[in-house]
Write a protein that holds these residues in place. Structure first.
Motif, mmCIF file in Angstrom:
data_model
loop_
_atom_site.group_PDB
_atom_site.id
_atom_site.type_symbol
_atom_site.label_atom_id
_atom_site.label_comp_id
_atom_site.label_asym_id
_atom_site.label_seq_id
_atom_site.Cartn_x
_atom_site.Cartn_y
_atom_site.Cartn_z
ATOM 1 N N GLY A 126 -9.307 -0.850 4.206
ATOM 2 C CA GLY A 126 -8.883 -0.450 2.741
ATOM 3 C C GLY A 126 -7.330 0.106 2.711
ATOM 4 O O GLY A 126 -6.813 -0.549 1.933
ATOM 5 N N PHE A 127 -6.943 0.573 3.950
ATOM 6 C CA PHE A 127 -5.790 0.991 3.953
ATOM 7 C C PHE A 127 -4.481 -0.175 4.225
ATOM 8 O O PHE A 127 -3.686 -0.598 3.408
ATOM 9 C CB PHE A 127 -5.596 2.104 5.139
ATOM 10 N N PHE A 128 -5.234 -1.132 5.103
ATOM 11 C CA PHE A 128 -4.325 -2.281 5.501
ATOM 12 C C PHE A 128 -4.260 -3.284 4.444
ATOM 13 O O PHE A 128 -3.387 -4.062 4.368
ATOM 14 C CB PHE A 128 -4.989 -2.881 6.981
ATOM 15 N N LEU A 129 -5.091 -3.444 3.447
ATOM 16 C CA LEU A 129 -5.007 -4.356 2.348
ATOM 17 C C LEU A 129 -4.087 -3.982 1.523
ATOM 18 O O LEU A 129 -3.567 -4.785 0.738
ATOM 19 C CB LEU A 129 -6.396 -4.070 1.514
ATOM 20 N N LEU A 130 -3.638 -2.726 1.535
ATOM 21 C CA LEU A 130 -1.927 -2.584 0.818
ATOM 22 C C LEU A 130 -0.926 -3.428 1.126
ATOM 23 O O LEU A 130 -0.018 -3.935 0.382
ATOM 24 C CB LEU A 130 -1.866 -1.006 1.105
ATOM 25 N N ILE A 131 -0.972 -3.930 2.424
ATOM 26 C CA ILE A 131 0.108 -4.659 2.917
ATOM 27 C C ILE A 131 0.011 -6.008 2.307
ATOM 28 O O ILE A 131 1.165 -6.497 1.674
ATOM 29 C CB ILE A 131 0.186 -4.753 4.614
ATOM 30 N N PRO A 132 -0.934 -6.805 2.383
ATOM 31 C CA PRO A 132 -0.919 -8.181 1.669
ATOM 32 C C PRO A 132 -0.650 -8.171 0.254
ATOM 33 O O PRO A 132 -0.248 -8.959 -0.535
ATOM 34 C CB PRO A 132 -2.262 -8.852 2.101
ATOM 35 N N TYR A 133 -1.316 -6.955 -0.491
ATOM 36 C CA TYR A 133 -1.232 -6.602 -1.714
ATOM 37 C C TYR A 133 0.418 -6.544 -2.361
ATOM 38 O O TYR A 133 0.680 -7.182 -3.125
ATOM 39 C CB TYR A 133 -1.895 -5.390 -2.233
ATOM 40 N N ILE A 134 1.114 -5.834 -1.421
ATOM 41 C CA ILE A 134 2.575 -5.541 -1.624
ATOM 42 C C ILE A 134 3.288 -7.041 -1.507
ATOM 43 O O ILE A 134 4.029 -7.409 -2.415
ATOM 44 C CB ILE A 134 3.267 -4.805 -0.749
ATOM 45 N N PHE A 135 2.724 -7.773 -0.365
ATOM 46 C CA PHE A 135 3.452 -9.231 -0.164
ATOM 47 C C PHE A 135 3.240 -10.193 -1.423
ATOM 48 O O PHE A 135 4.016 -10.922 -1.845
ATOM 49 C CB PHE A 135 3.054 -9.571 0.981
ATOM 50 N N LEU A 136 1.974 -10.045 -1.916
ATOM 51 C CA LEU A 136 1.567 -11.013 -3.095
ATOM 52 C C LEU A 136 2.448 -10.446 -4.483
ATOM 53 O O LEU A 136 2.750 -11.548 -4.955
ATOM 54 C CB LEU A 136 0.207 -10.799 -3.238
ATOM 55 N N VAL A 148 4.886 -2.827 -6.242
ATOM 56 C CA VAL A 148 5.354 -2.876 -4.934
ATOM 57 C C VAL A 148 5.980 -1.399 -4.673
ATOM 58 O O VAL A 148 5.442 -0.688 -3.665
ATOM 59 C CB VAL A 148 6.333 -4.061 -4.916
ATOM 60 N N CYS A 149 6.631 -0.849 -5.630
ATOM 61 C CA CYS A 149 7.139 0.487 -5.071
ATOM 62 C C CYS A 149 5.973 1.531 -4.881
ATOM 63 O O CYS A 149 6.034 2.321 -4.142
ATOM 64 C CB CYS A 149 8.160 1.028 -6.147
ATOM 65 N N VAL A 150 5.298 1.669 -6.063
ATOM 66 C CA VAL A 150 4.101 2.712 -5.941
ATOM 67 C C VAL A 150 3.327 2.357 -4.814
ATOM 68 O O VAL A 150 2.757 3.382 -4.038
ATOM 69 C CB VAL A 150 3.627 2.908 -7.114
ATOM 70 N N ALA A 151 2.728 1.167 -4.463
ATOM 71 C CA ALA A 151 1.812 0.734 -3.551
ATOM 72 C C ALA A 151 2.493 1.392 -2.126
ATOM 73 O O ALA A 151 1.843 1.679 -1.362
ATOM 74 C CB ALA A 151 1.493 -0.568 -3.381
ATOM 75 N N VAL A 204 5.289 -8.990 -4.175
ATOM 76 C CA VAL A 204 6.865 -9.779 -3.847
ATOM 77 C C VAL A 204 7.026 -11.055 -4.133
ATOM 78 O O VAL A 204 7.918 -11.688 -4.800
ATOM 79 C CB VAL A 204 7.153 -9.430 -2.488
ATOM 80 N N GLY A 205 5.665 -11.894 -3.950
ATOM 81 C CA GLY A 205 5.783 -13.305 -3.947
ATOM 82 C C GLY A 205 5.772 -13.861 -5.485
ATOM 83 O O GLY A 205 6.525 -14.766 -5.960
ATOM 84 N N LEU A 219 -0.936 6.613 -7.761
ATOM 85 C CA LEU A 219 -0.235 5.705 -7.364
ATOM 86 C C LEU A 219 -0.743 4.310 -7.347
ATOM 87 O O LEU A 219 -0.086 3.508 -7.839
ATOM 88 C CB LEU A 219 0.755 6.030 -6.224
ATOM 89 N N LEU A 220 -1.911 4.281 -6.836
ATOM 90 C CA LEU A 220 -2.855 3.008 -6.848
ATOM 91 C C LEU A 220 -3.169 2.583 -8.007
ATOM 92 O O LEU A 220 -3.360 1.297 -8.443
ATOM 93 C CB LEU A 220 -3.894 3.207 -5.664
ATOM 94 N N GLY A 221 -3.539 3.561 -8.967
ATOM 95 C CA GLY A 221 -4.184 3.277 -10.232
ATOM 96 C C GLY A 221 -2.808 2.618 -10.928
ATOM 97 O O GLY A 221 -2.840 1.598 -11.735
#
Length: 230
Positions: free
Chosen positions: A184-194, A141-144, A196-197, A100-102
């Motif tokens: 590493g796990f928590f960086l998924l959250i800003p990745y998702i918001f970026l 966004v969905c897969v992350a 969405v932005g 999914l991350l890929g």
């Protein structure tokens, strides 16, 4: 030539996606979680030993103290190799997280290309227009988000860390597992918001352009009577 407004919106969207790729790429290369647990031999109820693991998506380290009868420090942990030994849900869920991350990275790459292409051209009615960017970033966004949920489920409910220990030391009982999630796990959250932005920036431009076009296409009956006389 594209307008300055359009250029700024689409370039901003591409920069947000690039930032997301950098965050996720770094996140996939660093630690995701660590766990500490008590150990005991299968024929005993005395949990005198302990095991401590710190892992990323692919590799990690483990330190054992009498778990069950041996002690090792900073032993390398090939995550996939160990999980495969016992098979079951942990390896399936972990493989899904990586896949999914890929896909998320692939979606972000698509968003960057579409945003840059739209900065200098006008393929509005094709899949290379804003719809393409919505699709690619929406996929990311969905897969992350799904990867985030699956990793937490695997760590806390799927007993992934217990499986990693038992794959190396089968005759052992474990209890009092304490799990902590890492950067590493928590960086998924800003990745998702970026991502969405990136969608929002383009949507605001498209919505404003659509509103202006509709105002220019108003029927003549809405025009002032003074203008209609001529």
């Amino acid at each position: 030539m594209p307008s300055t407004e359009k250029l700024l919106h689409f370039l901003s969207s591409s920069f947000l996606c690039v930032g997301g790729v950098i965050l996720l790429g770094y996140g996939m290369s660093t630690d995701w979680a660590e766990a500490e647990m008590e150990c005991a031999p299968m024929d005993s109820n005395e949990f005198k030993g302990s095991s401590s693991l710190k892992i990323g998506l692919f590799n990690g380290t483990e330190s054992k103290i009498s778990c069950p009868r041996i002690s090792k420090y900073n032993e390398k942990v090939p995550v996939f190799d160990r999980l495969v030994k016992l098979s079951g849900a942990p390896i399936i869920l972990h493989a899904l997280v990586v896949i999914l991350l890929g896909l998320a990275l692939l979606g972000s790459a698509g968003s960057i290309l579409v945003a840059l292409y739209n900065s200098f051209s006008n393929p509005y009615q094709t899949y290379m227009g804003p719809i393409g960017l919505y699709t690619c970033s929406g996929l990311s966004v969905c897969v992350a988000s799904l990867a985030l949920i699956l990793y937490v489920s695997n760590a806390y409910l799927g007993e992934m860390f217990q499986t990693l220990v038992k794959a190396d030391t089968t005759q052992v009982k474990l209890q009092n597992v304490n799990i902590k999630l890492h950067v590493g796990f928590f960086l998924l959250i800003p990745y998702i918001f970026l991502n969405v932005g990136a969608i929002l920036v383009v949507y605001l431009y498209v919505h404003a352009a659509y509103t202006r076009r509709k105002e220019q296409e108003k029927p003549t009956e809405d025009a002032p009577k003074e203008i209609m006389m001529y």
